[in-house]
Design a protein around this motif. Structure first.
Motif, PDB file in Angstrom:
ATOM      1  N   LYS A 212       3.580 -16.791 -44.926  1.00  0.00           N
ATOM      2  CA  LYS A 212       4.881 -16.817 -44.255  1.00  0.00           C
ATOM      3  C   LYS A 212       4.860 -17.779 -43.064  1.00  0.00           C
ATOM      4  CE  LYS A 212       6.483 -13.551 -46.934  1.00  0.00           C
ATOM      5  NZ  LYS A 212       7.514 -13.841 -47.959  1.00  0.00           N
ATOM      6  N   TYR A 213       3.764 -17.747 -42.346  1.00  0.00           N
ATOM      7  CA  TYR A 213       3.584 -18.635 -41.190  1.00  0.00           C
ATOM      8  C   TYR A 213       3.604 -20.097 -41.634  1.00  0.00           C
ATOM      9  CZ  TYR A 213       0.639 -21.124 -37.744  1.00  0.00           C
ATOM     10  OH  TYR A 213       0.114 -22.034 -36.868  1.00  0.00           O
ATOM     11  N   ARG A 214       2.873 -20.409 -42.694  1.00  0.00           N
ATOM     12  CA  ARG A 214       2.801 -21.783 -43.196  1.00  0.00           C
ATOM     13  C   ARG A 214       4.154 -22.253 -43.704  1.00  0.00           C
ATOM     14  NH1 ARG A 214      -1.222 -22.439 -48.050  1.00  0.00           N
ATOM     15  NH2 ARG A 214       0.390 -21.092 -48.938  1.00  0.00           N
ATOM     16  N   ASN A 215       4.870 -21.375 -44.404  1.00  0.00           N
ATOM     17  CA  ASN A 215       6.185 -21.733 -44.929  1.00  0.00           C
ATOM     18  C   ASN A 215       7.166 -22.035 -43.798  1.00  0.00           C
ATOM     19  OD1 ASN A 215       8.293 -21.918 -47.009  1.00  0.00           O
ATOM     20  ND2 ASN A 215       9.038 -19.997 -46.128  1.00  0.00           N
ATOM     21  N   TYR A 216       7.108 -21.240 -42.741  1.00  0.00           N
ATOM     22  CA  TYR A 216       8.023 -21.415 -41.615  1.00  0.00           C
ATOM     23  C   TYR A 216       7.815 -22.773 -40.949  1.00  0.00           C
ATOM     24  CZ  TYR A 216      10.252 -20.496 -37.085  1.00  0.00           C
ATOM     25  OH  TYR A 216      11.046 -20.567 -35.968  1.00  0.00           O
ATOM     26  N   TYR A 217       6.553 -23.104 -40.664  1.00  0.00           N
ATOM     27  CA  TYR A 217       6.278 -24.367 -39.982  1.00  0.00           C
ATOM     28  C   TYR A 217       6.476 -25.563 -40.903  1.00  0.00           C
ATOM     29  CZ  TYR A 217       4.651 -22.376 -35.604  1.00  0.00           C
ATOM     30  OH  TYR A 217       4.598 -21.738 -34.398  1.00  0.00           O
TER      31      TYR A 217
ATOM     32  N   GLN B 171      15.864 -17.930 -41.966  1.00  0.00           N
ATOM     33  CA  GLN B 171      15.442 -16.900 -42.913  1.00  0.00           C
ATOM     34  C   GLN B 171      13.925 -16.799 -42.970  1.00  0.00           C
ATOM     35  OE1 GLN B 171      17.229 -14.684 -44.455  1.00  0.00           O
ATOM     36  NE2 GLN B 171      15.497 -13.793 -45.584  1.00  0.00           N
ATOM     37  N   ALA B 172      13.239 -17.951 -42.987  1.00  0.00           N
ATOM     38  CA  ALA B 172      11.775 -17.946 -43.017  1.00  0.00           C
ATOM     39  C   ALA B 172      11.203 -17.322 -41.753  1.00  0.00           C
ATOM     40  CB  ALA B 172      11.249 -19.372 -43.188  1.00  0.00           C
TER      41      ALA B 172
ATOM     42  N   LEU C  65      10.549 -18.755 -30.732  1.00  0.00           N
ATOM     43  CA  LEU C  65       9.734 -19.753 -31.423  1.00  0.00           C
ATOM     44  C   LEU C  65      10.434 -21.105 -31.578  1.00  0.00           C
ATOM     45  CD1 LEU C  65       7.620 -18.100 -34.266  1.00  0.00           C
ATOM     46  CD2 LEU C  65       6.838 -19.504 -32.362  1.00  0.00           C
ATOM     47  N   PRO C  66      11.686 -21.164 -32.037  1.00  0.00           N
ATOM     48  CA  PRO C  66      12.326 -22.481 -32.178  1.00  0.00           C
ATOM     49  C   PRO C  66      12.350 -23.282 -30.880  1.00  0.00           C
ATOM     50  CG  PRO C  66      13.601 -20.803 -33.310  1.00  0.00           C
ATOM     51  CD  PRO C  66      12.556 -20.077 -32.514  1.00  0.00           C
TER      52      PRO C  66
END
Length: 391
Positions: free
Chosen positions: A202-207, A221-222, A352-353
């Motif tokens: 999930k972390y990798r997908n978000y970044y 959503q991520a 985070l953003p």
């Protein structure tokens, strides 16, 4: 550049640590043979523990496990043989442990050479990265101070038992602390096999959505999914550690009475208190590692600094109270570490953003300092020595 940095860092630690420990041994009152064995063992520890840090990159858990098993078997066999031959117990066991760690050291280094090329980069090239990521170095330092300072302070207190010369201990506190520390293995293992496995995708997908120009809706959503998995895994980690600590406190005290460790009521009290403290530390340390995942180096530094200062100061304060309260100094430091880590992780992940898009420097910054200069200095010395050898 991996292997050169390993030998460069190991060499620096051997030189600096060897000088400091050598001075200690000279004035420690230890005999010549004991001092020699301690000094050799100290050098093995430096290389072995440094190699373990590098081995986390290759994730060859089978090889690492075999190295540990081989070291344990060799240590027990060597110790048993030496004791059977009539060698004094202290020297026999020191030799056995040194031989066992020697096996693990050679094995670990061999694993590193299997995975990484020799490389022709300078052995001191890594020092410039210490300037780039200096908060990481201090974070590691503070975590170790927080973990071990309370033991050293206890060695100086009323529980002190002098072994020989400057070699002292506090077995009434050290033995419960050692066994209590083992209770955090549940959280340590859980972080590797559960938190990292479930959270990292999930972390990798978000970044990756930020890096690959993902749509704003997909990023939101991520991020929502990542935080949901993060909170769930942290909740499970805390619950597992809570159940383990409660079980050990309720059952462990009864079992310890049957072991030949000399446990009395005072030691059982320390054991229960330290179990709670180490349990809180384990969960807080998991959150600190997650702060490092999100590159919140400032938050991780503050968190570890509070841990180091808290356990040290509160342990010193506890010495002014009756001995039954000695373990509460470490517990209080762990509580402060836990509370700050919870608040910081929650604060940071909700923004985070902002930290990803707005806090990063617009232009890449090249940070240099004393460690970079030290690297250049050592490189010149090494090059000069090599030229002299060629002549």
């Amino acid at each position: 550049a991996v292997l050169p940095s390993f030998w460069g860092s190991s060499g620096l630690m051997l030189i600096v640590g060897g000088i400091l420990y050598g001075v200690f041994l000279i004035f420690s009152g230890a005999g010549l043979l004991d001092g020699f064995l301690c000094f050799g063992f100290f050098g093995e520890l430096i290389i072995t523990w440094n190699a373990m840090s590098y081995l986390t990159a290759i994730k060859d858990y089978r090889g690492i496990l075999l190295a540990f098993i081989a070291a344990i078997v060799v240590t027990f066999l060597t110790g048993w043989i030496l004791l059977m031959t009539g060698i004094p117990h202290v020297e026999a066991l020191l030799i056995a442990v040194s031989v066992g760690y020697g096996v693990m050291m050679v094995w670990d280094v061999a694993l590193l050479y299997q995975y990484f090329p020799a490389g022709n980069v300078s052995a001191f090239f890594f020092l410039r990265w210490v300037d780039q990521f200096l908060p990481l170095a201090f974070t590691g330092l503070f975590i170790n101070i927080g973990l071990f300072a309370h033991l050293v302070i206890m060695w100086m207190g009323p529980l002190q038992v002098k072994v020989q010369g400057l070699f002292v201990g506090a077995p009434y506190h050290d033995v419960p602390a050692l066994i209590a520390f083992l209770t955090i293995l549940v959280t340590t293992v859980n972080f590797v096999v559960s938190v990292e496995v479930n959270f990292y995708p999930k972390y990798r997908n978000y970044y990756s959505l930020f890096n690959d120009k993902g749509a704003i809706g997909d990023i939101k959503q991520a991020g929502k999914e990542m935080r949901k998995v993060l909170n769930m895994e942290l909740k499970y980690t805390a619950l597992k550690q809570l159940l383990t600590t409660a079980l050990v406190i309720s059952v462990g005290g009864i079992l310890l009475e049957y072991l030949p460790l000399g446990f009395n009521d005072l030691m059982e009290g320390y054991f229960r208190t330290l179990c709670v403290g180490y349990g809180l530390y384990a969960v807080a340390n998991t959150m600190l590692l997650l702060l490092l995942y999100f590159t919140d180096y400032k938050g991780a530094l503050w968190s570890s600094g509070i841990f180091a200062a808290g356990t040290s100061v509160f342990t010193i304060i506890s010495l002014f109270f009756p001995q039954v309260y000695y373990g509460f100094g470490f517990l209080a430091g762990c509580v402060a570490f836990f509370l700050f880590s919870v608040l910081r992780l929650d604060y940071y992940t909700k923004r985070l953003p902002y930290y990803i898009l707005s806090v990063q420097p617009v232009v890449q910054e090249e940070k240099t300092g004393i460690f970079t200069e030290l690297g250049y200095f050592l490189d010149k010395k090494l090059e000069g020595r090599q030229e002299l050898e060629k002549i």
